[in-house]
Design a protein around this motif. Structure first.
Motif, mmCIF file in Angstrom:
data_model
loop_
_atom_site.group_PDB
_atom_site.id
_atom_site.type_symbol
_atom_site.label_atom_id
_atom_site.label_comp_id
_atom_site.label_asym_id
_atom_site.label_seq_id
_atom_site.Cartn_x
_atom_site.Cartn_y
_atom_site.Cartn_z
ATOM 1 N N SER A 1 7.407 -8.769 -1.342
ATOM 2 C CA SER A 1 6.973 -7.794 -0.442
ATOM 3 C C SER A 1 5.345 -8.102 -0.500
ATOM 4 N N THR B 1 -0.278 -2.622 -0.763
ATOM 5 C CA THR B 1 0.674 -3.331 -1.441
ATOM 6 C C THR B 1 1.261 -2.415 -2.549
ATOM 7 N N GLU B 2 2.222 -2.978 -3.243
ATOM 8 C CA GLU B 2 2.794 -2.354 -4.572
ATOM 9 C C GLU B 2 2.120 -2.456 -5.556
#
Length: 259
Positions: free
Chosen positions: A13, A183-184
């Motif tokens: 990701s 983002t994560e």
């Protein structure tokens, strides 16, 4: 002629996935790597071209060795060393196993992988390596102290290695230095109750990746992604550490998220 071959780490990701998309569009066969599961076999990449996925922990020598074994002896034309972990909260409240994993992923695994791949690139005087550093390396990271410390190492280390291999003009080593990116990272680092974690103006990872990709292909030593981050890194160079640490506290201290 076989296609060019690229490895992208931290690619399930965020910035890593966006870098993998750019590499695929440029005609590379891909080995995309992460320590979390891929959503599907193509990791969200477009159909066409060869894409392999590998789930492995790159905080260990064994994990890096497994990655290199998965490459199957192919010439690595491009490495995007993007794998990294964050960790929020006060240092004294963190478990040693947690902060050690951040150090081992961001520093030990990155350095080991770079050494293995760069040695081959320098030997043939050809190849490209993009490392994801951070402007966090310029800032004492109150409530994110270990992470920022690892990025200070990465930023410094890459600049040193660039000098060591400067006579290998066929090899490009570029440091991508993002700021806060959507983002994560913040969720995984337990920072969703902080000002920086909930900031709606974080940079799009596709923009960050494109800035890094363009800098790599232009042969640049580094790029700070985003005008706000360029300004912040410039200010950091002339600001006392105590002031920087206090400013970072305002972004990263738990409970600073706006209601």
């Amino acid at each position: 002629m076989p296609n060019k071959f690229a490895i992208v780490t931290g690619a399930s990701s965020g910035i890593g996935l966006e870098l993998a998309k750019l590499a695929q569009a440029d005609g590379y066969d891909l080995l995309v790597v992460a320590d979390t599961s891929f959503v599907d076999a193509a990791a969200g990449l477009a159909s066409g071209g060869k894409v392999e996925t590998l789930e492995v922990d790159l905080s260990t020598f064994d994990g890096v060795d497994r990655l290199l074994e998965a490459a199957g002896g192919r010439q690595i034309d491009l490495l995007c060393a993007n794998a990294g972990h964050g960790l929020g909260r006060a240092f004294l409240d963190q478990e040693p196993a947690e902060w050690r994993h951040v150090i081992d992923t961001n520093v030990t695994g990155t350095v080991y992988l770079m050494q293995k791949v760069l040695k081959q690139m320098v030997a043939r005087n050809a190849g490209k390596l993009l490392v994801t550093g951070s402007i966090a390396g310029y800032i004492p990271g109150s409530f994110q102290a270990v992470y920022n410390g690892t990025k200070a190492f990465v930023d410094s280390f890459v600049a040193a290695i660039q000098n060591e291999i400067k006579d290998s003009d066929g090899v490009t080593l570029t440091n991508l230095m993002p700021g806060p990116t959507e983002t994560e990272f913040f969720e995984r680092g337990d920072m969703m109750d902080t000002s920086v974690g909930t900031d709606p103006n974080k940079e799009d990872p596709a923009v960050t990746a494109k800035n890094g990709w363009d800098a790599l292909n232009a042969g640049k030593a580094y790029v700070v992604s985003g005008w706000r981050n360029k300004l912040q890194s410039a200010i950091a160079n002339v600001t006392p550490n105590a002031v920087l640490a206090q400013r970072h506290r305002g972004m990263a201290e738990p409970g600073t998220a706006e209601e």
